[in-house]
Write a protein that holds these residues in place. Structure first.
Motif, PDB file in Angstrom:
ATOM      1  N   LEU A  85      33.661  40.225 -51.818  1.00 26.58           N
ATOM      2  CA  LEU A  85      34.856  39.855 -51.055  1.00 26.58           C
ATOM      3  C   LEU A  85      34.887  40.471 -49.662  1.00 26.58           C
ATOM      4  CD1 LEU A  85      37.456  38.238 -51.125  1.00 26.58           C
ATOM      5  CD2 LEU A  85      38.614  40.208 -52.106  1.00 26.58           C
ATOM      6  N   GLY A  86      34.504  41.725 -49.558  1.00 26.40           N
ATOM      7  CA  GLY A  86      34.508  42.380 -48.247  1.00 26.40           C
ATOM      8  C   GLY A  86      33.662  41.633 -47.230  1.00 26.40           C
ATOM      9  N   TYR A  87      32.534  41.102 -47.705  1.00 26.49           N
ATOM     10  CA  TYR A  87      31.626  40.409 -46.787  1.00 26.49           C
ATOM     11  C   TYR A  87      32.203  39.079 -46.302  1.00 26.49           C
ATOM     12  CZ  TYR A  87      28.320  43.944 -48.458  1.00 26.49           C
ATOM     13  OH  TYR A  87      27.707  45.135 -48.776  1.00 26.49           O
ATOM     14  N   ALA A  88      33.203  38.561 -46.986  1.00 28.75           N
ATOM     15  CA  ALA A  88      33.960  37.424 -46.439  1.00 28.75           C
ATOM     16  C   ALA A  88      35.012  37.935 -45.465  1.00 28.75           C
ATOM     17  CB  ALA A  88      34.611  36.621 -47.565  1.00 28.75           C
ATOM     18  N   LEU A  89      35.811  38.871 -45.917  1.00 29.95           N
ATOM     19  CA  LEU A  89      36.931  39.352 -45.091  1.00 29.95           C
ATOM     20  C   LEU A  89      36.460  39.924 -43.761  1.00 29.95           C
ATOM     21  CD1 LEU A  89      39.079  41.103 -47.864  1.00 29.95           C
ATOM     22  CD2 LEU A  89      39.392  38.824 -46.860  1.00 29.95           C
ATOM     23  N   ALA A  90      35.247  40.496 -43.741  1.00 32.73           N
ATOM     24  CA  ALA A  90      34.751  41.121 -42.520  1.00 32.73           C
ATOM     25  C   ALA A  90      34.037  40.136 -41.603  1.00 32.73           C
ATOM     26  CB  ALA A  90      33.802  42.266 -42.878  1.00 32.73           C
ATOM     27  N   SER A  91      33.905  38.900 -42.053  1.00 32.93           N
ATOM     28  CA  SER A  91      33.214  37.915 -41.231  1.00 32.93           C
ATOM     29  C   SER A  91      34.072  37.528 -40.033  1.00 32.93           C
ATOM     30  CB  SER A  91      32.914  36.674 -42.082  1.00 32.93           C
ATOM     31  OG  SER A  91      32.540  35.602 -41.241  1.00 32.93           O
ATOM     32  N   THR A  92      33.433  37.319 -38.900  1.00 33.62           N
ATOM     33  CA  THR A  92      34.201  36.929 -37.702  1.00 33.62           C
ATOM     34  C   THR A  92      34.814  35.553 -37.888  1.00 33.62           C
ATOM     35  OG1 THR A  92      32.166  36.049 -36.762  1.00 33.62           O
ATOM     36  CG2 THR A  92      32.795  38.299 -36.131  1.00 33.62           C
ATOM     37  N   GLU A  93      34.270  34.772 -38.797  1.00 32.22           N
ATOM     38  CA  GLU A  93      34.833  33.428 -38.997  1.00 32.22           C
ATOM     39  C   GLU A  93      35.970  33.424 -40.018  1.00 32.22           C
ATOM     40  OE1 GLU A  93      31.998  30.346 -39.678  1.00 32.22           O
ATOM     41  OE2 GLU A  93      30.580  31.166 -38.201  1.00 32.22           O
ATOM     42  N   CYS A  94      36.261  34.562 -40.592  1.00 31.38           N
ATOM     43  CA  CYS A  94      37.273  34.608 -41.648  1.00 31.38           C
ATOM     44  C   CYS A  94      38.680  34.556 -41.059  1.00 31.38           C
ATOM     45  CB  CYS A  94      37.095  35.889 -42.452  1.00 31.38           C
ATOM     46  SG  CYS A  94      38.175  35.959 -43.898  1.00 31.38           S
ATOM     47  N   ASP A  95      39.515  33.697 -41.626  1.00 29.12           N
ATOM     48  CA  ASP A  95      40.886  33.567 -41.115  1.00 29.12           C
ATOM     49  C   ASP A  95      41.918  34.115 -42.101  1.00 29.12           C
ATOM     50  OD1 ASP A  95      40.783  31.644 -43.068  1.00 29.12           O
ATOM     51  OD2 ASP A  95      41.458  29.987 -41.800  1.00 29.12           O
ATOM     52  N   MET A  96      41.476  35.013 -42.973  1.00 28.18           N
ATOM     53  CA  MET A  96      42.446  35.543 -43.959  1.00 28.18           C
ATOM     54  C   MET A  96      42.263  37.047 -44.137  1.00 28.18           C
ATOM     55  SD  MET A  96      40.797  34.173 -47.523  1.00 28.18           S
ATOM     56  CE  MET A  96      40.264  32.656 -46.703  1.00 28.18           C
ATOM     57  N   THR A  97      43.329  37.678 -44.661  1.00 25.90           N
ATOM     58  CA  THR A  97      43.283  39.102 -44.978  1.00 25.90           C
ATOM     59  C   THR A  97      43.238  39.260 -46.501  1.00 25.90           C
ATOM     60  OG1 THR A  97      45.668  39.234 -45.181  1.00 25.90           O
ATOM     61  CG2 THR A  97      44.721  39.617 -42.976  1.00 25.90           C
ATOM     62  N   LEU A  98      43.062  40.493 -46.935  1.00 25.92           N
ATOM     63  CA  LEU A  98      43.110  40.762 -48.367  1.00 25.92           C
ATOM     64  C   LEU A  98      44.465  40.342 -48.936  1.00 25.92           C
ATOM     65  CD1 LEU A  98      41.597  41.992 -50.783  1.00 25.92           C
ATOM     66  CD2 LEU A  98      42.528  44.213 -50.163  1.00 25.92           C
ATOM     67  N   ALA A  99      45.521  40.580 -48.167  1.00 22.77           N
ATOM     68  CA  ALA A  99      46.862  40.192 -48.628  1.00 22.77           C
ATOM     69  C   ALA A  99      46.972  38.672 -48.771  1.00 22.77           C
ATOM     70  CB  ALA A  99      47.922  40.708 -47.660  1.00 22.77           C
ATOM     71  N   ASP A 100      46.288  37.922 -47.919  1.00 23.31           N
ATOM     72  CA  ASP A 100      46.274  36.457 -48.070  1.00 23.31           C
ATOM     73  C   ASP A 100      45.610  36.070 -49.391  1.00 23.31           C
ATOM     74  OD1 ASP A 100      47.524  35.801 -45.632  1.00 23.31           O
ATOM     75  OD2 ASP A 100      45.618  36.017 -44.548  1.00 23.31           O
ATOM     76  N   VAL A 101      44.483  36.696 -49.656  1.00 24.19           N
ATOM     77  CA  VAL A 101      43.793  36.405 -50.916  1.00 24.19           C
ATOM     78  C   VAL A 101      44.737  36.676 -52.089  1.00 24.19           C
ATOM     79  CG1 VAL A 101      41.870  37.078 -52.426  1.00 24.19           C
ATOM     80  CG2 VAL A 101      41.521  36.910 -49.941  1.00 24.19           C
ATOM     81  N   ALA A 102      45.415  37.813 -52.029  1.00 30.25           N
ATOM     82  CA  ALA A 102      46.307  38.204 -53.121  1.00 30.25           C
ATOM     83  C   ALA A 102      47.506  37.260 -53.254  1.00 30.25           C
ATOM     84  CB  ALA A 102      46.794  39.632 -52.906  1.00 30.25           C
ATOM     85  N   ARG A 103      47.810  36.551 -52.196  1.00 32.80           N
ATOM     86  CA  ARG A 103      48.936  35.625 -52.184  1.00 32.80           C
ATOM     87  C   ARG A 103      48.513  34.232 -52.654  1.00 32.80           C
ATOM     88  NH1 ARG A 103      50.496  32.409 -48.347  1.00 32.80           N
ATOM     89  NH2 ARG A 103      48.938  33.207 -46.895  1.00 32.80           N
ATOM     90  N   LEU A 104      47.210  33.981 -52.649  1.00 31.02           N
ATOM     91  CA  LEU A 104      46.721  32.618 -52.855  1.00 31.02           C
ATOM     92  C   LEU A 104      45.961  32.418 -54.166  1.00 31.02           C
ATOM     93  CD1 LEU A 104      45.665  31.779 -49.195  1.00 31.02           C
ATOM     94  CD2 LEU A 104      47.682  30.973 -50.435  1.00 31.02           C
ATOM     95  N   CYS A 105      46.184  33.309 -55.113  1.00 34.97           N
ATOM     96  CA  CYS A 105      45.565  33.110 -56.424  1.00 34.97           C
ATOM     97  C   CYS A 105      46.364  33.851 -57.482  1.00 34.97           C
ATOM     98  CB  CYS A 105      44.111  33.575 -56.417  1.00 34.97           C
ATOM     99  SG  CYS A 105      43.928  35.352 -56.253  1.00 34.97           S
ATOM    100  N   ASP A 106      45.958  33.664 -58.728  1.00 35.45           N
ATOM    101  CA  ASP A 106      46.646  34.332 -59.834  1.00 35.45           C
ATOM    102  C   ASP A 106      45.993  35.657 -60.195  1.00 35.45           C
ATOM    103  OD1 ASP A 106      48.717  32.288 -60.797  1.00 35.45           O
ATOM    104  OD2 ASP A 106      46.905  31.084 -60.605  1.00 35.45           O
ATOM    105  N   VAL A 107      44.703  35.738 -59.952  1.00 36.31           N
ATOM    106  CA  VAL A 107      43.955  36.949 -60.274  1.00 36.31           C
ATOM    107  C   VAL A 107      42.658  36.901 -59.473  1.00 36.31           C
ATOM    108  CG1 VAL A 107      43.083  35.769 -62.353  1.00 36.31           C
ATOM    109  CG2 VAL A 107      42.803  38.237 -62.158  1.00 36.31           C
ATOM    110  N   PHE A 108      42.226  38.051 -58.981  1.00 35.64           N
ATOM    111  CA  PHE A 108      40.937  38.094 -58.283  1.00 35.64           C
ATOM    112  C   PHE A 108      40.350  39.482 -58.481  1.00 35.64           C
ATOM    113  CE2 PHE A 108      41.564  40.648 -54.358  1.00 35.64           C
ATOM    114  CZ  PHE A 108      42.945  40.826 -54.414  1.00 35.64           C
ATOM    115  N   TYR A 109      39.118  39.654 -58.041  1.00 38.33           N
ATOM    116  CA  TYR A 109      38.607  41.032 -58.062  1.00 38.33           C
ATOM    117  C   TYR A 109      37.898  41.373 -56.767  1.00 38.33           C
ATOM    118  CZ  TYR A 109      33.678  40.048 -59.638  1.00 38.33           C
ATOM    119  OH  TYR A 109      32.372  39.664 -59.772  1.00 38.33           O
TER     120      TYR A 109
END
Lengths: 363, 363, 363, 363
Positions: free
Chosen positions: C177-201
């Protein structure tokens, strides 16, 4: 309503019912240990030309597939099957429920090839870390297939040879086995089937019995403790005699093939009649399932009087449907069906022509 | 050989066979969607006094237990049962095969108590780290039990109350339910059973049917998607009508209880006759299974003419055995059995006395 | 040998090791009940912007996927995933081993779409007998995918919306997950991920930790008894503190994203350098995995000094391979790799030209 | 708070941490294929005196038990274990979750006997219909047991001999194996253990490692495809080197037994000191777990400063508790514990005498 949507619309062949009546008050031991089961096993072994085969009777197809497959695979193994295989799509994940993946291979017509089996096996062993993926552990086909198509003897020989070379037990689902063996295009006997796989079953539910499937285990390595697995999977019928009596009746003087032949004759009649009137078919089926491609508008009308299975859209205005015949199909129903289809096709053609003319006139 | 070793030695009640004959060539849809199944469901709902109950037909007992239990539990949960419960000892680990532990409690006679259920529940929630052990997820009993014993209405009420308080669905295995309901000692009706649990089943295999068990789901929370689970576990009979027709026959005019009563009468006859001649019994059973304690030497002789089940050694020279009666038991066979036992007991007594005298003389 | 074949070639970030040293002789309670785990949970909840989230620490990815999925599905349900999803191909059937089918959908690049989820769901509920096939029970994706590709926020929103509408819990595998969030093309934060699913790791194993994955459960309905499932699946680490200490370190002052960014920078460096020299890529990856297409002859030479993963043949003379970077990748190794590839490409080009000329001359 | 409630309260032995630091930036391949794992395997094979043994590293005990047992049993088989065995009570049904029943036998002290194994086996094969119950498929014990007790070499030999005679693979759970081998009462070596079973594991988590268990497979028939099962059960650690490095350290110059001995010494000190002051013990344990019986009133006071495990009520006023020592236990903590217990016992005795006198006076 006349039913063609499946091959289990009626009860059982009258001789089976008769025999159940005659034997009803006999007292027998349970769970398939009675004399009727024993005689049925003997008759089936003879028909298979293999005196050493183990024969077990189960109640239904999903149960049988699950039981056989669970008895063979170790936890990390899966079963190779066509993407359209019954275990892959019509058993609510029964195989997965016992812990095993179905390793599907593409199939345009329900059949798979020896080359596909080899390819799956090779791809797995050539992985750099094969333990990260499911190990192919056996091969599953059905004869005939879900699409009515049929393996030739040469095709079975090829799959069996590859399977043995790869150490993969080869299992044939014969839920409709009689309808293959009775086909005029069939080049094999029951004994051939028994010679060309490690385990298979002879379907009774769809061919004359109230219910019941006879598992025939040829490979000694697969025989051990099979009754435990049947029991655990809920397939050990208390009144096992019911299955014994039915298979005894089906196998004592050729009834199984005789009634299978009737079903195939009825299917061929549907096929040939419709084909003569220009109907195309989705699969080239020489067995008891036929898949004509018909105009959608016609299907709606037809469904007022007949049941059949929608199979798939073929183009914007046509769909393939499935008609099944069985040991119980009446020739007058077949005639009614084909006559009605032909009549509706003609009516539609006439209307289309009129419509086309109108458009011409309008233009 | 006259058979008393189980309650599934014969085929089916003649009215069931008759009905199967009459309906044999009817064309119906598959998998329990036909009119016979629908009518059987209605009759059972009426007999249960619950119009909202879901009713499903399965083929056998192990299959039914597995399906019901797997449909209820989450992966980390187990089912509370008597140590002698059918699911604990006679199903080859079918429950474990779906991933669940059977949480057994001691039972001298096959029954468990509300207090035992409460104790298992309390012990679990009071653990310092409950997540290290299996969570009790439901309660299983059979009525009557494997030992022929029977719960009173008050006992069922108590278990149901505790189960609800603990959030544990309560499931009653009624493989022989009729043989409890028809007992003169029974203080409950089928409607009482349906009111005092979340799900139960009405056994057909052992009471007049060729095969078949009717699951009755009372608790709405347990109804969802149950047919998927049946299918996955291999229990969705293609010709579901066979089960519908049988339960229709059993429930349309009281046949189920009528034939159950016959079995119980026959069992009571065995019990009372033997008791009058001084025979003791391992369990106090008011239902169709009787467990007399007999001299081992006598059992050997008896087994030349009768089948029965060895149950357990009671002391150095005696064992308990099981005789089952059923809807099909003939009174003349019961008379023959009891007469032979009494005769053999007398012969043995005489021989023992002679032997005792000889010893005296020798001394 | 310089290693680029995966992102777990080294131990742990030095600050993690340092912290393990400092805390080594602290006495703590077991199984994740210690103060370090508690603090790590708090830090992760804060980073997710969700104080109510449940956070659990497990050891590895396969274990985490299995545990989450088994905790959610009922027996007849399956999980929708890309055909290339980790659970579909790289976990030796771990999901099937818990009884569930992986319902795969095609994917050219590792991603699936909301429309695909909707289509699977609709196709199932529109079947005439849906209970004959596996019911879709949840949705699985990985962010980033196995192919290095990444979902946009809009794409996640669409999948989450469809999933909720269909009643399907939505689970995001964040092994990288970090390697997505840290990408310059990424348009979301960890909080976005947590808002957009039921469970993640949140993956630790591949991003700085010795091992460890932090499951974040957002949906209250999925929280119940999760620790039981962890324990049953073998994931409840006795010295749970080891995971707490590591995630505490990763999340207390931004270390997780900081080291993720380094990995992405290194991957982008590989990508841009090779692209400038005309190298094509199999997937358009903005994250830590890069899939250049290179001549087969070059790969052989390269493998004498570098490790990387063969991905697939692209044409007769070229293959795609995978290079992974990580938090631990050294810039000098990246430079060495790209320099060597470029040098080998030039040499090959020269040889090819010479060969071509020779052929011309010969001609 | 000083902790004695388990043997995993601290991190790892300092030499292990040191080695992790030194090797941290080495680049290695994943999943246990690295040189550290290879060396650790070699060292363990040597210590076991068996060059042919397969050695695999897993993360935790429940995972290891599940993986080993699932790899051995066929679906209808169960594992014989003590009723108090870890797999029977402390793993949330992990064994059942893979489909297998734990066949428990009574045990007063955690041990089982060869005679019990034989009896379970015989009882099964002598059933009239053995396929109706779970087939014993292997034997599980732990050395030392959950109760601190230990098998003698003769006892192991007897179980192994019976197991082989019955065709049951014999598996020893060695989560605390060092604490048995280091006991002064132990009459066996690691090589003896390896000679007297089919498969066992050497626990690291409780003996010096951060985490990790080393499975040693002796029986060739059990070696095949074991890595697949590890992967499927979620136990194949990506950074397998972590396990290799730890076991390398533990086995390269006797560290494993050395630190085990320290733990046992500390436990014996607790035992002997308390026993000298009249304390009784629930089990006769020569290993690192001690189970003194203490007054309930004292336990409450003790729990203000020490953690320990409540084991069971012994009578109205006393309970047995468990104190664990480990490689990390400090002698000053042991002294503090025993001194405090002795002081509290004396205080209680004095109070009891005063109270008794008062009552006398009052009388």
């Amino acid at each position: 309503m006349i039913r063609f949507e499946c091959d289990y619309n009626e009860g059982a062949h009258e001789r089976i019912l008769q025999r159940l009546m005659e034997t009803n008050m006999e007292q027998t031991s349970g769970y398939g240990t009675d004399a009727h089961c024993e005689r049925a096993r003997t008759l089936i072994r003879q028909a298979c030309g293999n005196e050493e085969a183990d024969v077990h009777f189960l109640v239904g197809g999903t149960q049988t597939n699950t039981t056989v497959i669970a008895s063979i695979l170790r936890p990390h193994q899966g079963v190779i099957a066509a993407v359209s295989g019954h275990i892959a799509v019509h058993e609510t994940g029964a195989i997965e429920a016992t812990g095993h993946k179905v390793l599907t291979v593409p199939s345009p017509d329900g059949k798979i090839t020896a080359a596909q089996v080899k390819a799956v096996y090779d791809a797995h062993v050539q992985e750099s870390s094969p333990e990260h993926s499911v190990q192919p552990g056996m091969v599953y086909i059905s004869q005939p297939t879900e699409n009515g198509t049929m393996y030739s003897k040469a095709e079975l020989e090829a799959i069996y040879e590859v399977s043995r070379a790869c150490g993969l037990p080869f299992f044939i689902d014969g839920a409709r086995l009689g309808y293959a063996l009775a086909s005029t295009e069939c080049d094999m006997t029951l004994a051939d089937v028994a010679r060309l796989c490690d385990v298979f079953y002879i379907g009774g539910t769809k061919i004359g019995a109230l219910m019941g499937e006879a598992v025939v285990i040829l490979n000694d390595a697969l025989k051990r403790d099979f009754r435990y697995i049947i029991k655990q999977k809920g397939g050990l019928l208390a009144k096992g005699r019911l299955l014994g009596i039915q298979f005894e009746t089906l196998f004592e003087d050729g009834l199984y093939l005789e009634i299978s032949k009737h079903a195939v004759d009825m299917a061929v009649k549907i096929h040939d009649t419709l084909e003569q009137h220009g109907v195309q078919f989705l699969y080239s089926s020489p067995t008891n399932q036929q898949f004509p491609i018909l105009p959608d508008s016609l299907l709606e009308q037809l469904s007022n009087q007949y049941t059949f299975t929608f199979w798939e859209k073929v183009d914007a205005s046509r769909s393939a449907v499935r008609f099944c015949t069985s040991w119980a199909t009446r020739v007058e129903n077949v005639d009614a069906l084909t006559n009605d289809i032909i009549r509706l096709l003609h009516e539609k053609q006439t209307q289309d022509e009129i419509a086309a003319n109108r458009i011409e006139v309008l233009v």
